[in-house]
Enzyme design. Structure first.
Site, PDB file in Angstrom:
ATOM      1  N   ASP A  27       0.827  -1.215   0.000  1.00  0.00           N
ATOM      2  CA  ASP A  27       0.000   0.000   0.000  1.00  0.00           C
ATOM      3  C   ASP A  27       0.859   1.261   0.000  1.00  0.00           C
ATOM      4  O   ASP A  27       0.512   2.265  -0.602  1.00  0.00           O
ATOM      5  CB  ASP A  27      -0.940   0.010   1.212  1.00  0.00           C
ATOM      6  CG  ASP A  27      -2.044  -1.031   1.027  1.00  0.00           C
ATOM      7  OD1 ASP A  27      -2.274  -1.423  -0.140  1.00  0.00           O
ATOM      8  OD2 ASP A  27      -2.638  -1.452   2.038  1.00  0.00           O
ATOM      9  N   CYS A  28       1.985   1.168   0.711  1.00  0.00           N
ATOM     10  CA  CYS A  28       2.844   2.357   0.773  1.00  0.00           C
ATOM     11  C   CYS A  28       3.866   2.404  -0.371  1.00  0.00           C
ATOM     12  O   CYS A  28       4.373   3.455  -0.716  1.00  0.00           O
ATOM     13  CB  CYS A  28       3.539   2.433   2.118  1.00  0.00           C
ATOM     14  SG  CYS A  28       4.162   0.856   2.703  1.00  0.00           S
ATOM     15  N   TYR A  29       4.173   1.219  -0.938  1.00  0.00           N
ATOM     16  CA  TYR A  29       5.100   1.157  -2.069  1.00  0.00           C
ATOM     17  C   TYR A  29       4.423   0.424  -3.227  1.00  0.00           C
ATOM     18  O   TYR A  29       4.649  -0.764  -3.439  1.00  0.00           O
ATOM     19  CB  TYR A  29       6.380   0.395  -1.686  1.00  0.00           C
ATOM     20  CG  TYR A  29       7.249   1.099  -0.679  1.00  0.00           C
ATOM     21  CD1 TYR A  29       8.007   2.210  -1.060  1.00  0.00           C
ATOM     22  CD2 TYR A  29       7.352   0.638   0.633  1.00  0.00           C
ATOM     23  CE1 TYR A  29       8.828   2.850  -0.140  1.00  0.00           C
ATOM     24  CE2 TYR A  29       8.165   1.274   1.554  1.00  0.00           C
ATOM     25  CZ  TYR A  29       8.911   2.371   1.166  1.00  0.00           C
ATOM     26  OH  TYR A  29       9.721   2.988   2.064  1.00  0.00           O
TER      27      TYR A  29
END
Ligand code: SF4
Ligand code: SF4
Lengths: 135, 411
Positions: B152-154
């Site tokens: 989700d963050c990368y």
């Protein structure tokens, strides 16, 4: 009549055998030693040029191999790329004619072309590919 | 001066007993003051030999402040940490290739470690990690390819781009084992040519290769690690780097001669330094045919002449340093020995093994090491390089284990 340049390597135990004499006598070859390096207690090496009948030359090579001499086609020229060379000296242990030596004072590599018998043994020993061959 | 054949532990014990006798002639601070005022006297590890011969130990200890030691040889245990910076959208790189050479990505999102001996997946032994490092030092573009599973963050799952030394954030060499204190001589008793990390070895004792800077070598000039320790500032591939730890396989317990030098691989150093400040003259990728890729590292270490005893160690010459000849055709951990030789004999170009003359070759470059010792000397003289006291000593005792094949129960 053909001409071939070969590098012969003699193991130490057969260095002194009169092999060359036999080449002339039995195979009827014209035989020219261009360079040689034979030291007692060490392997001997010779750059030779053979002239004669093709079949006779092939037979003589077979004879040489059977006696324990290793036979190799000679290259045309060996070049040291001074820009690549790091003067490690690892090639000097391979070069039996001492065409490649380290200077006794600076320990930098010296290449004495006149002594080189074009055996190509040093080619794959240089870690930075500074030794090049022209065929 | 403590004399006689003693181990490193005995040496340390004697040193403690003689504490009050061992009055320091010079401190690092005093030497650095002299560097600042350009009054420092520096000799390289070759020059100190004749200097001591002429003027004696006492005078040398008084007059000389620093001796520069150096080495330039292939050191497999080398590699670089790199941080690429984040792309947009960002990626948590899990598999990374630099010019088709795999780099280790099992750390943070855009951090990797590229090892010197890693081979190219497309060019095999003709290219590898060492060449990537050299290309970065040279400022050449390097192709970066990475894949990921996406988070989700990368969210990004793959990337292909080009980097250079100047586009990346950090790039520093962290070499787990460099500057080995002495090494073995390799020869070959078998009837075929073998290709090793000690070079091409011809059959029937056709040659013998060795790999040490001998009288110039850092740890052979400070055999008991009196001045070289964790935190020591060094010349590292052209940059100013540091000893960050003791090296892997650090084995100070190795048998020693009366002059303190071990007769084979003993101590070693883990080194760290900024790749961006390195020079291709002092770091060079190389390939040992049929063996693999590795890297020539140029390392220089200044040794402060703290007292007379230090001079006794620094005056060491090639003829005083011995190493052992091993048969590399025996493919086992323990190889048969063919006795000991010193570096003067080795550098003469031939030695005798079993009564037969054998030509010798060096893998580490003496001229390049000498050059480094002189560059470092100039830097100190010109006030560009200051000495450091070590933060902690290298361990005088360390277990040297082998890897045995055991079940959990046998441990
Ligand atoms: S092996 Fe290569 S780098 Fe080393 S001295 Fe010979 S030519 Fe130079
Ligand atoms: S080819 Fe190489 S090893 Fe052979 S003689 Fe010439 S320099 Fe020496």
């Amino acid at each position: 009549m053909i001409k071939r340049k070969l590098v012969l390597s003699f193991p130490e135990n057969i260095v002194t055998k009169p092999i060359t004499y036999k080449l002339v006598k039995e195979f009827n070859l014209e035989f020219n030693i261009l360079r040689a390096e034979i030291t007692p207690n060490m392997e001997g090496k010779m750059l030779i040029e053979l002239r004669g009948d093709k079949a006779q030359i092939d037979q003589s090579i077979e004879y040489l191999t059977d006696t324990g001499v290793s036979v190799q086609e000679a290259a045309k020229d060996i070049i040291i790329d001074r820009n690549q060379c790091v003067d490690c000296g690892v090639c000097t242990s391979i070069c039996i004619t001492q065409a490649l030596i380290l200077d006794s004072k600076s320990f930098k590599l010296k290449f004495n072309k006149d002594k080189c018998i074009l055996c190509e043994l040093c080619l794959d020993c240089c870690p930075v590919s500074a030794i090049k061959v022209y065929i | 001066m403590i004399i006689g054949k003693i181990s490193i532990l005995e040496y340390y014990n004697l040193l403690n007993l003689n504490q009050d006798l061992n009055i320091m002639a010079k401190t690092i601070e005093e030497i650095n003051e002299k560097i600042k005022s350009r009054k420092v006297v520096v000799l390289n590890a070759e020059e100190i030999i004749d200097y001591v011969k002429e003027k004696g130990t006492k005078k040398a200890a008084k007059e000389v402040d620093v001796v520069t030691t150096a080495t330039f040889g292939p050191m497999c245990s080398s590699g670089a940490f790199i941080n690429f910076g984040h792309p947009d959208p960002p990626i948590k790189m899990t598999k990374v290739w630099l010019n088709d050479v795999p780099a280790y990505a099992g750390i943070a999102a855009v951090d990797v470690y590229i090892g010197a001996t890693e081979l190219s997946e497309t060019e095999g032994m003709n290219y590898g990690g060492a060449y990537v490092i050299e290309d970065l030092v040279l400022g050449k573009p390097v192709k970066l390819r990475a894949t990921s599973y996406g988070t989700d963050c990368y969210p990004r799952r793959e990337i292909e781009t080009y980097i250079t030394r100047d586009t990346i954030n950090q790039a520093y060499l962290f070499n787990p084992r460099n500057a080995y204190q002495n090494y073995a001589v390799a020869t070959n008793s078998s009837n075929r040519t073998i290709y090793t990390y000690m070079g091409k070895l011809l059959p029937n004792f056709g040659n013998a290769n060795y790999c040490s800077a001998g009288q110039l070598s850092p740890l052979l000039n400070d055999p008991y690690y009196r001045t070289i320790g964790i935190g020591t500032r060094i010349f590292f591939g052209g940059s100013q780097g540091y000893v960050s730890w003791y090296g892997t396989q650090h084995n100070p317990g190795k048998e020693r001669l009366a002059n303190g030098t071990p007769c084979g691989p003993a101590g070693s150093l883990a080194l760290i330094g900024n790749l961006k400040e390195m020079s291709p003259q002092y770091l060079k990728a190389c390939t040992f045919h049929n063996y693999g890729v590795t890297i020539f590292m140029g390392i220089g270490i200044p040794i402060p002449v703290i007292d007379e005893e230090m001079v006794e160690f620094l005056k060491i010459k090639d003829g005083d340093i011995y190493t052992e000849i091993f048969d590399y055709s025996v493919q086992r951990r323990n190889k048969p020995s063919y006795g000991k030789v010193n570096y003067k004999q080795l550098r003469s170009g031939k030695i005798k093994i079993n009564g037969k003359f054998v030509q010798t070759g060096s893998i580490s470059s003496y001229p390049r090491a000498l050059e480094i010792s002189n560059v470092l000397k100039k830097e100190i003289e010109n006030g560009k390089f200051y000495l450091t006291a070590s933060v902690a000593p290298l361990p005088p005792e360390e277990k040297y284990s082998s890897l045995d094949i055991l079940s959990k129960e046998e441990l």
